[in-house]
Design a protein around this motif. Structure first.
Motif, PDB file in Angstrom:
ATOM      1  N   ALA A 173       0.741  -1.763   0.137  1.00  0.00           N
ATOM      2  CA  ALA A 173       0.100  -0.064   0.131  1.00  0.00           C
ATOM      3  C   ALA A 173       0.750   1.395   0.014  1.00  0.00           C
ATOM      4  O   ALA A 173       0.829   2.315  -0.804  1.00  0.00           O
ATOM      5  N   ALA A 174       1.721   1.171   1.077  1.00  0.00           N
ATOM      6  CA  ALA A 174       2.611   2.368   0.597  1.00  0.00           C
ATOM      7  C   ALA A 174       3.447   2.712  -0.330  1.00  0.00           C
ATOM      8  O   ALA A 174       3.502   3.877  -1.420  1.00  0.00           O
ATOM      9  N   ILE A 175       4.110   1.577  -0.855  1.00  0.00           N
ATOM     10  CA  ILE A 175       4.985   1.413  -2.502  1.00  0.00           C
ATOM     11  C   ILE A 175       3.145   2.075  -3.558  1.00  0.00           C
ATOM     12  O   ILE A 175       3.921   2.687  -4.330  1.00  0.00           O
ATOM     13  N   ALA A 176       2.508   1.380  -3.421  1.00  0.00           N
ATOM     14  CA  ALA A 176       1.303   1.782  -4.611  1.00  0.00           C
ATOM     15  C   ALA A 176       1.380   3.807  -4.379  1.00  0.00           C
ATOM     16  O   ALA A 176       0.889   4.653  -5.398  1.00  0.00           O
ATOM     17  N   HIS A 177       0.596   3.705  -2.739  1.00  0.00           N
ATOM     18  CA  HIS A 177       0.914   5.921  -2.782  1.00  0.00           C
ATOM     19  C   HIS A 177       2.183   6.660  -3.124  1.00  0.00           C
ATOM     20  O   HIS A 177       1.952   7.382  -3.904  1.00  0.00           O
ATOM     21  N   LEU A 178       3.307   5.780  -2.913  1.00  0.00           N
ATOM     22  CA  LEU A 178       4.891   6.455  -4.012  1.00  0.00           C
ATOM     23  C   LEU A 178       4.613   6.779  -4.896  1.00  0.00           C
ATOM     24  O   LEU A 178       5.271   7.211  -5.246  1.00  0.00           O
ATOM     25  N   ASN A 179       4.288   5.722  -5.617  1.00  0.00           N
ATOM     26  CA  ASN A 179       4.244   5.717  -7.405  1.00  0.00           C
ATOM     27  C   ASN A 179       2.557   6.743  -7.839  1.00  0.00           C
ATOM     28  O   ASN A 179       3.221   7.571  -8.736  1.00  0.00           O
ATOM     29  N   SER A 180       1.886   6.088  -6.896  1.00  0.00           N
ATOM     30  CA  SER A 180       0.663   6.994  -7.221  1.00  0.00           C
ATOM     31  C   SER A 180       1.378   9.097  -7.466  1.00  0.00           C
ATOM     32  O   SER A 180       0.971   9.719  -8.055  1.00  0.00           O
ATOM     33  N   ILE A 181       2.852   8.883  -5.911  1.00  0.00           N
ATOM     34  CA  ILE A 181       2.876  10.464  -5.869  1.00  0.00           C
ATOM     35  C   ILE A 181       3.800  10.614  -7.612  1.00  0.00           C
ATOM     36  O   ILE A 181       3.152  11.481  -7.777  1.00  0.00           O
ATOM     37  N   LEU A 182       4.215   9.805  -7.718  1.00  0.00           N
ATOM     38  CA  LEU A 182       5.943  10.214  -8.672  1.00  0.00           C
ATOM     39  C   LEU A 182       4.776  10.212 -10.414  1.00  0.00           C
ATOM     40  O   LEU A 182       5.862  10.673 -11.134  1.00  0.00           O
ATOM     41  N   ASN A 183       3.250   9.358 -10.428  1.00  0.00           N
ATOM     42  CA  ASN A 183       3.060   8.886 -11.717  1.00  0.00           C
ATOM     43  C   ASN A 183       2.392  10.154 -11.486  1.00  0.00           C
ATOM     44  O   ASN A 183       0.947   9.902 -11.328  1.00  0.00           O
ATOM     45  N   GLU A 184       2.659  11.152 -12.430  1.00  0.00           N
ATOM     46  CA  GLU A 184       1.170  12.254 -13.140  1.00  0.00           C
ATOM     47  C   GLU A 184       0.066  12.298 -13.613  1.00  0.00           C
ATOM     48  O   GLU A 184      -0.954  12.183 -14.010  1.00  0.00           O
ATOM     49  N   ALA A 185       0.815  10.292 -14.424  1.00  0.00           N
ATOM     50  CA  ALA A 185      -1.109   9.595 -15.331  1.00  0.00           C
ATOM     51  C   ALA A 185      -2.040   9.914 -14.812  1.00  0.00           C
ATOM     52  O   ALA A 185      -2.857   9.459 -14.908  1.00  0.00           O
TER      53      ALA A 185
ATOM     54  N   LEU B 182       0.136   1.655 -11.646  1.00  0.00           N
ATOM     55  CA  LEU B 182       1.446   1.494 -10.811  1.00  0.00           C
ATOM     56  C   LEU B 182       2.514   0.873 -11.113  1.00  0.00           C
ATOM     57  O   LEU B 182       3.850   1.318 -10.419  1.00  0.00           O
ATOM     58  N   GLY B 183       2.515  -0.138 -11.957  1.00  0.00           N
ATOM     59  CA  GLY B 183       3.630  -0.987 -12.439  1.00  0.00           C
ATOM     60  C   GLY B 183       3.693  -2.061 -10.791  1.00  0.00           C
ATOM     61  O   GLY B 183       4.908  -2.520 -10.164  1.00  0.00           O
ATOM     62  N   MET B 184       2.441  -1.958  -9.946  1.00  0.00           N
ATOM     63  CA  MET B 184       2.630  -2.617  -8.728  1.00  0.00           C
ATOM     64  C   MET B 184       2.986  -4.003  -8.675  1.00  0.00           C
ATOM     65  O   MET B 184       2.688  -4.895  -9.909  1.00  0.00           O
ATOM     66  N   GLN B 185       3.415  -5.081  -7.855  1.00  0.00           N
ATOM     67  CA  GLN B 185       3.907  -6.310  -7.754  1.00  0.00           C
ATOM     68  C   GLN B 185       3.881  -6.706  -6.781  1.00  0.00           C
ATOM     69  O   GLN B 185       4.918  -6.263  -5.589  1.00  0.00           O
ATOM     70  N   TYR B 186       2.604  -6.930  -6.485  1.00  0.00           N
ATOM     71  CA  TYR B 186       2.030  -7.859  -4.913  1.00  0.00           C
ATOM     72  C   TYR B 186       3.000  -9.028  -3.998  1.00  0.00           C
ATOM     73  O   TYR B 186       2.877  -9.512  -4.747  1.00  0.00           O
ATOM     74  N   ARG B 187       2.997  -8.292  -2.592  1.00  0.00           N
ATOM     75  CA  ARG B 187       4.133 -10.178  -2.593  1.00  0.00           C
ATOM     76  C   ARG B 187       3.044 -10.956  -1.694  1.00  0.00           C
ATOM     77  O   ARG B 187       1.815 -10.265  -1.832  1.00  0.00           O
ATOM     78  N   PRO B 188       3.135 -12.168  -2.075  1.00  0.00           N
ATOM     79  CA  PRO B 188       2.803 -13.587  -1.599  1.00  0.00           C
ATOM     80  C   PRO B 188       1.743 -13.381  -0.287  1.00  0.00           C
ATOM     81  O   PRO B 188       2.053 -12.939   0.056  1.00  0.00           O
ATOM     82  N   VAL B 189       0.535 -13.691  -0.590  1.00  0.00           N
ATOM     83  CA  VAL B 189      -0.953 -13.321   0.514  1.00  0.00           C
ATOM     84  C   VAL B 189       0.221 -14.092   2.062  1.00  0.00           C
ATOM     85  O   VAL B 189       0.011 -13.423   3.126  1.00  0.00           O
ATOM     86  N   ARG B 190       0.874 -15.256   1.776  1.00  0.00           N
ATOM     87  CA  ARG B 190       1.329 -16.192   2.462  1.00  0.00           C
ATOM     88  C   ARG B 190       2.231 -15.597   3.007  1.00  0.00           C
ATOM     89  O   ARG B 190       3.023 -15.035   4.345  1.00  0.00           O
ATOM     90  N   GLU B 191       3.276 -14.945   2.546  1.00  0.00           N
ATOM     91  CA  GLU B 191       4.659 -14.057   3.144  1.00  0.00           C
ATOM     92  C   GLU B 191       4.344 -12.632   4.172  1.00  0.00           C
ATOM     93  O   GLU B 191       4.796 -12.866   4.990  1.00  0.00           O
ATOM     94  N   THR B 192       2.660 -12.156   3.999  1.00  0.00           N
ATOM     95  CA  THR B 192       2.186 -11.209   4.772  1.00  0.00           C
ATOM     96  C   THR B 192       1.648 -11.481   5.711  1.00  0.00           C
ATOM     97  O   THR B 192       1.830 -11.336   6.635  1.00  0.00           O
ATOM     98  N   ILE B 193       0.946 -13.547   6.232  1.00  0.00           N
ATOM     99  CA  ILE B 193       0.075 -13.488   6.665  1.00  0.00           C
ATOM    100  C   ILE B 193       1.389 -13.500   7.967  1.00  0.00           C
ATOM    101  O   ILE B 193       1.534 -13.495   9.509  1.00  0.00           O
ATOM    102  N   ILE B 194       2.374 -14.518   7.724  1.00  0.00           N
ATOM    103  CA  ILE B 194       3.440 -14.813   8.420  1.00  0.00           C
ATOM    104  C   ILE B 194       4.136 -13.904   8.906  1.00  0.00           C
ATOM    105  O   ILE B 194       4.439 -14.158   9.961  1.00  0.00           O
ATOM    106  N   GLU B 195       4.667 -13.209   8.096  1.00  0.00           N
ATOM    107  CA  GLU B 195       5.277 -12.180   8.499  1.00  0.00           C
ATOM    108  C   GLU B 195       4.949 -11.080   9.603  1.00  0.00           C
ATOM    109  O   GLU B 195       5.269 -10.739  10.229  1.00  0.00           O
ATOM    110  N   MET B 196       3.067 -10.636   9.670  1.00  0.00           N
ATOM    111  CA  MET B 196       2.253 -10.058  10.326  1.00  0.00           C
ATOM    112  C   MET B 196       2.209 -10.560  12.118  1.00  0.00           C
ATOM    113  O   MET B 196       2.426 -10.456  13.018  1.00  0.00           O
ATOM    114  N   CYS B 197       2.651 -11.942  11.670  1.00  0.00           N
ATOM    115  CA  CYS B 197       2.181 -12.867  12.985  1.00  0.00           C
ATOM    116  C   CYS B 197       3.639 -12.938  13.455  1.00  0.00           C
ATOM    117  O   CYS B 197       3.800 -12.492  14.465  1.00  0.00           O
TER     118      CYS B 197
END
Length: 161
Positions: A43-55, A130-145
């Motif tokens: 989400a943070a990367i998407a915010h940054l990319n949207s600020i940097l992308n005038e399109a 935005l050129g997003m490449q999302y992390r695998p959901v498994r990685e997100t859950i494990i790293e949150m736990c």
């Protein structure tokens, strides 16, 4: 819903409380419910990319890494933390049980309208614009736990090496 590792020991937010309850075995089962999620870092990367992308100025862009059923979430937690002594319940609760619980619990009440409904959002626009490449959901859950355990929100039962 925004998920991912925490940087502070405060978990007084919906997902934070849910993760704690699941890891501590306080949840009797999972609701038959699907939610779209995104890792906080994505989400943070998407915010940054949207600020940097005038399109994409004045555009509304859905940022979603996955659409996941709560059962899948619980199974990922169980697969990774059961061996350490965490009792994450993976069985689905019955609707009537949720209905009864909703009489005294606002969280249960809020789940009722979402029971057994697919909630699928598309990341297509965020990937293209935005050129997003999302992390695998498994990685997100494990790293949150892991972050909840590391921060002391949940007791550390992992075996030390």
């Amino acid at each position: 819903m925004v998920w991912g590792p925490t940087l502070v020991a405060d978990h007084s937010f919906t997902i934070g409380e849910m993760v704690e309850q699941f890891l501590m075995g306080k949840v009797p089962g999972v609701a038959k419910m699907q939610v779209p999620i995104v890792d906080i870092r994505d989400a943070a990367i998407a915010h940054l990319n949207s600020i940097l992308n005038e399109a994409v100025t004045d555009e509304r862009i859905i940022v979603v890494g996955a659409n996941i059923w709560f059962k899948e979430f619980a199974e990922i937690m169980s697969e990774n933390y059961k061996k350490h002594g965490y009792n994450v319940k993976t069985g689905e609760i019955k609707f009537w049980m949720l209905k009864v619980a909703s009489w005294i619990d606002d969280t249960a009440k809020s789940i009722l309208p979402q029971w057994d409904k697919e909630q699928v959002l598309s990341a297509k626009k965020s990937i293209q614009a935005l050129g997003m490449q999302y992390r695998p959901v498994r990685e997100t859950i494990i790293e949150m736990c892991d972050s909840f355990i590391d921060m002391g929100i949940v007791k550390d039962k992992r075996k030390k090496k």
